[in-house]
Design an enzyme around this catalytic site. Structure first.
Site, PDB file in Angstrom:
ATOM      1  N   GLU A  51       0.854  -1.183   0.000  1.00 29.10           N
ATOM      2  CA  GLU A  51       0.000   0.000   0.000  1.00 29.10           C
ATOM      3  C   GLU A  51       0.895   1.239   0.000  1.00 29.10           C
ATOM      4  O   GLU A  51       1.682   1.444   0.925  1.00 29.10           O
ATOM      5  CB  GLU A  51      -0.900  -0.021   1.238  1.00 29.10           C
ATOM      6  CG  GLU A  51      -1.902   1.098   1.304  1.00 29.10           C
ATOM      7  CD  GLU A  51      -2.739   1.052   2.572  1.00 29.10           C
ATOM      8  OE1 GLU A  51      -3.399   2.068   2.874  1.00 29.10           O
ATOM      9  OE2 GLU A  51      -2.718   0.019   3.288  1.00 29.10           O
ATOM     10  N   ASP A  62      -4.923   9.636   9.662  1.00 27.85           N
ATOM     11  CA  ASP A  62      -3.559   9.236   9.992  1.00 27.85           C
ATOM     12  C   ASP A  62      -3.138   9.691  11.377  1.00 27.85           C
ATOM     13  O   ASP A  62      -3.394  10.823  11.786  1.00 27.85           O
ATOM     14  CB  ASP A  62      -2.576   9.801   8.966  1.00 27.85           C
ATOM     15  CG  ASP A  62      -2.786   9.228   7.575  1.00 27.85           C
ATOM     16  OD1 ASP A  62      -3.297   8.096   7.491  1.00 27.85           O
ATOM     17  OD2 ASP A  62      -2.452   9.912   6.591  1.00 27.85           O
TER      18      ASP A  62
END
Length: 257
Positions: A51, A62
């Site tokens: 990824e 995040d």
């Protein structure tokens, strides 16, 4: 068009008795000049897919480790177009499937049709867009439907069974089953009954189900693998690559075998 490359790669690992392992990396952390070397290292270690995160100024999903990596990449001038050009320039072949993880804004700025065209030419196998609601997926899916690029859905812990069924039924490549409420980052333990969560998703999903968010140790890789088809590790991989602690990366991959 069937989106089979990712699913076939995962199923090949499952048939061999292992679990899929997908590391997340931040493209451009340390400079785009290192991207090919990093991907080849991970391929050599036997990961199932990779990824590739695209740095973005407002990464709502995040945690701090990936945020800092994104900030380092942005400081180096890394953009989605720059990442795509770098992948196109690679000298050595990559057999491992590549999944692009990006927020929606960079794709819109790139041009959705152009992004899909260029991703297809590069052989990208999957796309993850964490801030694209399921109800708005047609914005991207209508461009992807004639490609071999899987639009990989995320399913959160707070999703109702009806919503899980709706999202999972349309799954491509694999289902990204989020294991924590909140942002990415290492966790010492997981508070929710993930067994039931995975069971419900697998009941409706036509593709493999992988667990991600918060997984950071070989022991967690092994324990998660008991209930799902594979594991995605992000923050720990990003941190170890930044520190050049390649042995720890290897130990995480081996834990899935």
């Amino acid at each position: 068009m069937p989106k089979t490359k990712l699913t076939l790669a995962i199923n090949e690992v499952l048939v061999s008795g292992g679990k899929a392992f997908i590391p997340y990396i931040m493209a451009g952390d340390g400079g785009l000049k290192n991207l090919e070397e990093t991907l080849l290292f991970l391929q050599k270690e036997g990961v199932t897919a990779i990824e590739i995160g695209i740095p973005f100024s407002d990464p709502v999903a995040d945690g701090p480790v990936i945020q800092r990596a994104g900030e380092r990449a942005l400081a180096n001038g890394v953009t989605l177009k720059g990442v795509m050009k770098t992948i196109a320039s690679f000298k050595k072949p990559l057999d491992v499937p590549l999944v692009v993880m990006t927020y929606l804004n960079p794709i819109v700025q790139y041009g959705i049709s152009k992004f899909v065209e260029d991703s297809t030419a590069l052989g990208i196998s999957g796309l993850i867009i964490p801030d694209l609601p399921f109800e708005e997926r047609a914005l991207i899916y209508n461009e992807l439907c004639n490609s071999e690029i899987a639009l990989i859905p995320l399913i959160s812990l707070t999703s109702s069974e009806d919503r899980i069924k709706k999202i999972a039924n349309g799954g491509e490549g694999f289902i990204y089953a989020v294991t924590v409420n909140g942002i990415t980052g290492a966790r010492e333990s997981f508070k929710h009954n993930l067994v039931d969560h995975f069971f419900t998703i697998k009941k409706y999903s036509p593709v493999p189900v992988l667990a991600g968010f918060g997984i950071s140790t070989p022991e967690q890789v092994q324990s998660m693998g008991e209930f799902c088809d594979g594991i995605i590790v992000g923050s720990e991989i990003v941190d170890r690559l930044h520190q050049k602690d390649y042995a720890k990366v290897t130990s995480l991959v081996k834990a899935s075998k």
